[in-house]
Design a protein around this motif. Structure first.
Motif, PDB file in Angstrom:
ATOM      1  N   GLN A   1     121.476 -27.349  32.337  1.00 38.53           N
ATOM      2  CA  GLN A   1     120.367 -27.995  31.632  1.00 38.53           C
ATOM      3  C   GLN A   1     120.016 -27.292  30.325  1.00 38.53           C
ATOM      4  OE1 GLN A   1     119.080 -30.948  32.712  1.00 38.53           O
ATOM      5  NE2 GLN A   1     120.629 -30.837  34.300  1.00 38.53           N
ATOM      6  N   GLY A   2     119.916 -25.976  30.359  1.00 40.72           N
ATOM      7  CA  GLY A   2     119.593 -25.211  29.164  1.00 40.72           C
ATOM      8  C   GLY A   2     118.135 -25.288  28.758  1.00 40.72           C
ATOM      9  N   TYR A   3     117.875 -24.801  27.548  1.00 42.03           N
ATOM     10  CA  TYR A   3     116.515 -24.723  27.006  1.00 42.03           C
ATOM     11  C   TYR A   3     116.481 -25.421  25.652  1.00 42.03           C
ATOM     12  CZ  TYR A   3     115.525 -21.555  30.771  1.00 42.03           C
ATOM     13  OH  TYR A   3     115.353 -21.026  32.027  1.00 42.03           O
ATOM     14  N   ALA A   4     115.452 -26.225  25.442  1.00 40.87           N
ATOM     15  CA  ALA A   4     115.356 -27.082  24.258  1.00 40.87           C
ATOM     16  C   ALA A   4     114.873 -26.329  23.030  1.00 40.87           C
ATOM     17  CB  ALA A   4     114.424 -28.252  24.539  1.00 40.87           C
ATOM     18  N   VAL A   5     115.758 -26.206  22.053  1.00 36.78           N
ATOM     19  CA  VAL A   5     115.392 -25.661  20.749  1.00 36.78           C
ATOM     20  C   VAL A   5     114.728 -26.773  19.950  1.00 36.78           C
ATOM     21  CG1 VAL A   5     116.309 -24.728  18.574  1.00 36.78           C
ATOM     22  CG2 VAL A   5     117.244 -23.959  20.770  1.00 36.78           C
ATOM     23  N   PHE A   6     113.650 -26.435  19.224  1.00 37.25           N
ATOM     24  CA  PHE A   6     112.970 -27.450  18.424  1.00 37.25           C
ATOM     25  C   PHE A   6     112.613 -26.969  17.021  1.00 37.25           C
ATOM     26  CE2 PHE A   6     109.730 -25.203  20.745  1.00 37.25           C
ATOM     27  CZ  PHE A   6     108.646 -25.095  19.886  1.00 37.25           C
ATOM     28  N   GLY A   7     113.099 -25.794  16.632  1.00 39.62           N
ATOM     29  CA  GLY A   7     112.808 -25.314  15.287  1.00 39.62           C
ATOM     30  C   GLY A   7     113.457 -23.977  15.018  1.00 39.62           C
ATOM     31  N   GLN A   8     113.144 -23.440  13.840  1.00 41.84           N
ATOM     32  CA  GLN A   8     113.773 -22.204  13.369  1.00 41.84           C
ATOM     33  C   GLN A   8     112.770 -21.412  12.543  1.00 41.84           C
ATOM     34  OE1 GLN A   8     117.113 -21.398  13.918  1.00 41.84           O
ATOM     35  NE2 GLN A   8     116.931 -19.474  12.823  1.00 41.84           N
ATOM     36  N   VAL A   9     112.732 -20.097  12.749  1.00 41.33           N
ATOM     37  CA  VAL A   9     111.913 -19.223  11.913  1.00 41.33           C
ATOM     38  C   VAL A   9     112.490 -19.257  10.498  1.00 41.33           C
ATOM     39  CG1 VAL A   9     111.198 -16.833  11.493  1.00 41.33           C
ATOM     40  CG2 VAL A   9     111.246 -17.729  13.835  1.00 41.33           C
ATOM     41  N   ILE A  10     111.637 -19.549   9.508  1.00 42.91           N
ATOM     42  CA  ILE A  10     112.095 -19.572   8.117  1.00 42.91           C
ATOM     43  C   ILE A  10     111.509 -18.414   7.312  1.00 42.91           C
ATOM     44  CG2 ILE A  10     112.693 -22.012   8.022  1.00 42.91           C
ATOM     45  CD1 ILE A  10     109.922 -22.514   6.709  1.00 42.91           C
ATOM     46  N   GLU A  11     110.467 -17.789   7.830  1.00 40.11           N
ATOM     47  CA  GLU A  11     109.903 -16.562   7.249  1.00 40.11           C
ATOM     48  C   GLU A  11     109.312 -15.744   8.386  1.00 40.11           C
ATOM     49  OE1 GLU A  11     106.922 -17.179   4.214  1.00 40.11           O
ATOM     50  OE2 GLU A  11     108.162 -18.683   3.225  1.00 40.11           O
ATOM     51  N   GLY A  12     109.479 -14.427   8.310  1.00 42.55           N
ATOM     52  CA  GLY A  12     108.845 -13.559   9.295  1.00 42.55           C
ATOM     53  C   GLY A  12     109.749 -13.045  10.394  1.00 42.55           C
ATOM     54  N   MET A  13     111.072 -13.099  10.198  1.00 42.35           N
ATOM     55  CA  MET A  13     111.947 -12.501  11.219  1.00 42.35           C
ATOM     56  C   MET A  13     111.715 -11.002  11.313  1.00 42.35           C
ATOM     57  SD  MET A  13     113.558 -14.416  13.280  1.00 42.35           S
ATOM     58  CE  MET A  13     114.658 -13.241  14.080  1.00 42.35           C
ATOM     59  N   ASP A  14     111.226 -10.388  10.222  1.00 42.97           N
ATOM     60  CA  ASP A  14     110.869  -8.972  10.294  1.00 42.97           C
ATOM     61  C   ASP A  14     109.721  -8.761  11.277  1.00 42.97           C
ATOM     62  OD1 ASP A  14     109.222 -10.398   8.432  1.00 42.97           O
ATOM     63  OD2 ASP A  14     108.635  -8.514   7.459  1.00 42.97           O
ATOM     64  N   VAL A  15     108.813  -9.731  11.355  1.00 45.44           N
ATOM     65  CA  VAL A  15     107.697  -9.667  12.305  1.00 45.44           C
ATOM     66  C   VAL A  15     108.222  -9.866  13.728  1.00 45.44           C
ATOM     67  CG1 VAL A  15     105.500 -10.727  13.003  1.00 45.44           C
ATOM     68  CG2 VAL A  15     106.048 -10.447  10.566  1.00 45.44           C
ATOM     69  N   VAL A  16     109.119 -10.830  13.903  1.00 50.57           N
ATOM     70  CA  VAL A  16     109.748 -11.042  15.217  1.00 50.57           C
ATOM     71  C   VAL A  16     110.431  -9.754  15.664  1.00 50.57           C
ATOM     72  CG1 VAL A  16     111.564 -12.309  16.454  1.00 50.57           C
ATOM     73  CG2 VAL A  16     110.036 -13.534  14.885  1.00 50.57           C
ATOM     74  N   ASP A  17     111.140  -9.110  14.732  1.00 46.16           N
ATOM     75  CA  ASP A  17     111.825  -7.859  15.074  1.00 46.16           C
ATOM     76  C   ASP A  17     110.839  -6.733  15.397  1.00 46.16           C
ATOM     77  OD1 ASP A  17     114.365  -8.957  14.869  1.00 46.16           O
ATOM     78  OD2 ASP A  17     114.594  -8.406  12.760  1.00 46.16           O
ATOM     79  N   LYS A  18     109.694  -6.726  14.735  1.00 47.29           N
ATOM     80  CA  LYS A  18     108.661  -5.730  15.037  1.00 47.29           C
ATOM     81  C   LYS A  18     108.120  -5.962  16.456  1.00 47.29           C
ATOM     82  CE  LYS A  18     105.525  -5.239  11.801  1.00 47.29           C
ATOM     83  NZ  LYS A  18     104.277  -5.361  11.015  1.00 47.29           N
ATOM     84  N   ILE A  19     107.911  -7.233  16.804  1.00 41.87           N
ATOM     85  CA  ILE A  19     107.398  -7.571  18.140  1.00 41.87           C
ATOM     86  C   ILE A  19     108.432  -7.217  19.209  1.00 41.87           C
ATOM     87  CG2 ILE A  19     106.672  -9.466  19.655  1.00 41.87           C
ATOM     88  CD1 ILE A  19     105.528 -10.829  17.067  1.00 41.87           C
ATOM     89  N   ARG A  20     109.693  -7.532  18.961  1.00 39.12           N
ATOM     90  CA  ARG A  20     110.735  -7.293  19.972  1.00 39.12           C
ATOM     91  C   ARG A  20     110.935  -5.809  20.260  1.00 39.12           C
ATOM     92  NH1 ARG A  20     116.660  -8.448  17.242  1.00 39.12           N
ATOM     93  NH2 ARG A  20     117.475  -6.951  18.716  1.00 39.12           N
TER      94      ARG A  20
END
Length: 177
Positions: A129-148
């Motif tokens: 079944q998988g998981y439904a993707v519905f978008g993409q980060v266009i700014e702030g991957m540095d923030v995502v990396d800080k959170i991770r």
């Protein structure tokens, strides 16, 4: 994919203003109409404001949209049907709907992939079944990396909870350009 969404004049964007910084996401209503409409409805209702990223696994994803900083789960709208066969993939920076073992159980919780997670795509997933993707980060991957990279532990029966809460201060539906 980010370039395609960013270039589209019709792409709806949402800004997650978090305690770690801002993350802007372009939503793909064409390929994931139900997931996008569901996410937008929660944004418009203010549901995400004050919630935390409650599940952070560094080399996997960051998940939010369900719990307050004191680990109380908020009520949700009814679940939506799974849209995992829409051609969008669980690649680094993509946003997808979280769900239980029931493929049609997604409500308010979402996750942002911190790495390519092809095993979450329908054609590669254990349950088919998988998981439904519905978008993409266009700014702030540095923030995502800080959170991770935040230290995590167990809290109120939940695993991988950041020891210092990462709060979604406000989710903002940005005007279409």
């Amino acid at each position: 994919m980010a370039l395609v969404l960013a270039a589209s004049a019709q792409a709806q964007t949402v800004k997650l203003s978090t305690s770690a910084g801002d993350i802007r996401i372009a939503l793909d209503a064409e390929k994931a109409p139900k997931s996008t409409a569901n996410f937008i409805a929660y944004v418009k209702a203010g549901h995400y404001n004050g919630l935390i990223f409650h599940r952070v696994i560094e080399n996997f994803m960051i998940q939010g949209g369900g719990f307050t900083k004191d680990m109380k789960q908020l009520p949700t709208r009814p679940p939506i049907p799974l849209e995992s066969r829409n051609g969008l993939q669980n690649v680094r920076g993509s946003i997808a709907m979280a769900r239980t073992n029931d493929p049609n159980s997604a409500t308010s919780q979402f996750f942002i992939n911190t790495v390519d997670n092809a095993f979450l795509d329908a054609e590669n997933s254990r349950d088919g079944q998988g998981y439904a993707v519905f978008g993409q980060v266009i700014e702030g991957m540095d923030v995502v990396d800080k959170i991770r990279a935040q230290p995590v532990g167990d809290r109120n029966g939940q695993q991988n909870v950041p020891l210092t809460p990462i709060i979604i201060n406000k989710a903002i539906l940005e005007p279409k350009k």
